[in-house]
Design a protein around this motif. Structure first.
Motif, PDB file in Angstrom:
ATOM      1  N   PHE A   1       0.845  -1.189   0.000  1.00 40.55           N
ATOM      2  CA  PHE A   1       0.000   0.000   0.000  1.00 40.55           C
ATOM      3  C   PHE A   1       0.881   1.240   0.000  1.00 40.55           C
ATOM      4  O   PHE A   1       1.996   1.226   0.501  1.00 40.55           O
ATOM      5  CB  PHE A   1      -1.007   0.017   1.165  1.00 40.55           C
ATOM      6  N   ASN A   2       0.370   2.284  -0.634  1.00 45.08           N
ATOM      7  CA  ASN A   2       1.086   3.556  -0.723  1.00 45.08           C
ATOM      8  C   ASN A   2       0.498   4.547   0.254  1.00 45.08           C
ATOM      9  O   ASN A   2      -0.707   4.535   0.527  1.00 45.08           O
ATOM     10  CB  ASN A   2       1.008   4.119  -2.143  1.00 45.08           C
ATOM     11  N   ALA A   3       1.367   5.418   0.749  1.00 44.69           N
ATOM     12  CA  ALA A   3       0.947   6.440   1.698  1.00 44.69           C
ATOM     13  C   ALA A   3       1.564   7.774   1.318  1.00 44.69           C
ATOM     14  O   ALA A   3       2.701   7.832   0.848  1.00 44.69           O
ATOM     15  CB  ALA A   3       1.370   6.048   3.115  1.00 44.69           C
ATOM     16  N   VAL A   4       0.791   8.831   1.533  1.00 34.93           N
ATOM     17  CA  VAL A   4       1.246  10.197   1.279  1.00 34.93           C
ATOM     18  C   VAL A   4       1.300  10.915   2.625  1.00 34.93           C
ATOM     19  O   VAL A   4       0.327  10.931   3.363  1.00 34.93           O
ATOM     20  CB  VAL A   4       0.290  10.934   0.316  1.00 34.93           C
ATOM     21  N   HIS A   5       2.462  11.491   2.923  1.00 39.37           N
ATOM     22  CA  HIS A   5       2.660  12.280   4.135  1.00 39.37           C
ATOM     23  C   HIS A   5       2.708  13.741   3.685  1.00 39.37           C
ATOM     24  O   HIS A   5       3.752  14.212   3.224  1.00 39.37           O
ATOM     25  CB  HIS A   5       3.978  11.918   4.828  1.00 39.37           C
ATOM     26  N   PHE A   6       1.573  14.424   3.779  1.00 38.92           N
ATOM     27  CA  PHE A   6       1.519  15.809   3.326  1.00 38.92           C
ATOM     28  C   PHE A   6       2.292  16.716   4.275  1.00 38.92           C
ATOM     29  O   PHE A   6       2.727  16.305   5.349  1.00 38.92           O
ATOM     30  CB  PHE A   6       0.064  16.271   3.176  1.00 38.92           C
ATOM     31  N   THR A   7       2.438  17.963   3.874  1.00 35.95           N
ATOM     32  CA  THR A   7       3.307  18.906   4.594  1.00 35.95           C
ATOM     33  C   THR A   7       2.900  19.105   6.053  1.00 35.95           C
ATOM     34  O   THR A   7       3.756  19.381   6.890  1.00 35.95           O
ATOM     35  CB  THR A   7       3.326  20.266   3.885  1.00 35.95           C
ATOM     36  N   ASN A   8       1.637  18.925   6.374  1.00 41.30           N
ATOM     37  CA  ASN A   8       1.194  19.141   7.752  1.00 41.30           C
ATOM     38  C   ASN A   8       1.617  18.014   8.694  1.00 41.30           C
ATOM     39  O   ASN A   8       1.554  18.174   9.913  1.00 41.30           O
ATOM     40  CB  ASN A   8      -0.325  19.346   7.813  1.00 41.30           C
ATOM     41  N   VAL A   9       2.063  16.869   8.190  1.00 39.43           N
ATOM     42  CA  VAL A   9       2.475  15.760   9.060  1.00 39.43           C
ATOM     43  C   VAL A   9       3.887  15.256   8.794  1.00 39.43           C
ATOM     44  O   VAL A   9       4.420  14.485   9.583  1.00 39.43           O
ATOM     45  CB  VAL A   9       1.497  14.558   8.966  1.00 39.43           C
ATOM     46  N   VAL A  10       4.494  15.675   7.694  1.00 39.73           N
ATOM     47  CA  VAL A  10       5.781  15.103   7.302  1.00 39.73           C
ATOM     48  C   VAL A  10       6.861  15.289   8.367  1.00 39.73           C
ATOM     49  O   VAL A  10       7.692  14.402   8.573  1.00 39.73           O
ATOM     50  CB  VAL A  10       6.230  15.636   5.915  1.00 39.73           C
ATOM     51  N   HIS A  11       6.851  16.406   9.092  1.00 37.53           N
ATOM     52  CA  HIS A  11       7.867  16.646  10.125  1.00 37.53           C
ATOM     53  C   HIS A  11       7.438  16.118  11.495  1.00 37.53           C
ATOM     54  O   HIS A  11       8.271  15.691  12.283  1.00 37.53           O
ATOM     55  CB  HIS A  11       8.191  18.134  10.222  1.00 37.53           C
ATOM     56  N   ASP A  12       6.140  16.126  11.775  1.00 34.75           N
ATOM     57  CA  ASP A  12       5.649  15.666  13.080  1.00 34.75           C
ATOM     58  C   ASP A  12       5.713  14.151  13.235  1.00 34.75           C
ATOM     59  O   ASP A  12       5.823  13.645  14.348  1.00 34.75           O
ATOM     60  CB  ASP A  12       4.206  16.136  13.303  1.00 34.75           C
ATOM     61  N   PHE A  13       5.613  13.430  12.132  1.00 32.27           N
ATOM     62  CA  PHE A  13       5.612  11.965  12.165  1.00 32.27           C
ATOM     63  C   PHE A  13       6.615  11.451  11.140  1.00 32.27           C
ATOM     64  O   PHE A  13       6.237  10.920  10.096  1.00 32.27           O
ATOM     65  CB  PHE A  13       4.202  11.419  11.899  1.00 32.27           C
ATOM     66  N   PRO A  14       7.908  11.576  11.437  1.00 32.45           N
ATOM     67  CA  PRO A  14       8.935  11.215  10.458  1.00 32.45           C
ATOM     68  C   PRO A  14       9.050   9.704  10.251  1.00 32.45           C
ATOM     69  O   PRO A  14       8.683   8.909  11.106  1.00 32.45           O
ATOM     70  CB  PRO A  14      10.219  11.773  11.077  1.00 32.45           C
ATOM     71  N   ILE A  15       9.561   9.346   9.102  1.00 30.54           N
ATOM     72  CA  ILE A  15       9.927   7.961   8.816  1.00 30.54           C
ATOM     73  C   ILE A  15      11.380   7.820   9.256  1.00 30.54           C
ATOM     74  O   ILE A  15      12.254   8.514   8.758  1.00 30.54           O
ATOM     75  CB  ILE A  15       9.761   7.637   7.319  1.00 30.54           C
ATOM     76  N   ALA A  16      11.609   6.934  10.217  1.00 30.12           N
ATOM     77  CA  ALA A  16      12.931   6.790  10.829  1.00 30.12           C
ATOM     78  C   ALA A  16      13.577   5.473  10.428  1.00 30.12           C
ATOM     79  O   ALA A  16      13.876   4.628  11.260  1.00 30.12           O
ATOM     80  CB  ALA A  16      12.821   6.905  12.343  1.00 30.12           C
TER      81      ALA A  16
END
Length: 110
Positions: free
Chosen positions: A59-74
Motif C-alpha cells: 500500500f502507498n501512503a502520502v505524508h503531506f506537509t502538515n504531518v511530514v515533520h511531526d511523524f517522520p519515517i525513521a
C-alpha cells in the motif's frame, strides 16, 4: 518481521481491504519498502512511502506537509499508519494523519 514487534497491535485493516474504507480513517500496519521526499506545487516538503502488510500486500501512503515533520519515517521497520483512505482512478492509497515506527524485540543472544 511482524512477529518481532514488541508492541500490541490495535484493531486495524489490511491493504486488501482499503477499497472497503474509502474516505474513512483507518489503521494499517506495514513494513517500509521505500520512501522519498517530494515537493508540492508551493515548494513545501511532502513524503511518498510504500509499505507491505503482514499478508504481503503493498500500500502507498502520502505524508503531506502538515504531518511530514511531526511523524517522520525513521528508517526501515514496521510502522503503524493511521490515515484517510482515498481512491483515485481505482487505486487506493492512504493520506497519513499520524504514523509511528514500532519497537522490535531485542535479540535474546545479547
Amino acid at each position: 518481521m511482524f512477529d518481532l514487534v514488541d508492541e500490541k497491535y490495535c484493531k486495524h485493516i489490511l491493504a486488501s481491504e482499503m477499497q472497503n474504507h474509502v474516505n474513512q480513517n483507518v489503521l494499517l500496519y506495514g513494513k517500509l519498502v521505500t520512501t522519498r521526499f517530494n515537493k508540492t506545487a508551493q515548494g513545501k516538503l511532502m513524503r511518498l512511502s510504500t509499505f507491505i502488510d503482514k499478508k504481503g500486500h503493498y500500500f502507498n501512503a502520502v505524508h503531506f506537509t502538515n504531518v511530514v515533520h511531526d511523524f517522520p519515517i525513521a528508517g526501515m521497520g514496521i510502522y503503524a499508519c493511521y490515515g484517510k483512505i482515498t481512491n483515485r482512478f481505482g487505486f487506493c492509497s492512504m493520506n497519513i494523519i499520524k504514523s509511528k515506527k514500532l519497537r522490535i524485540l531485542c535479540d535474546p543472544r545479547g
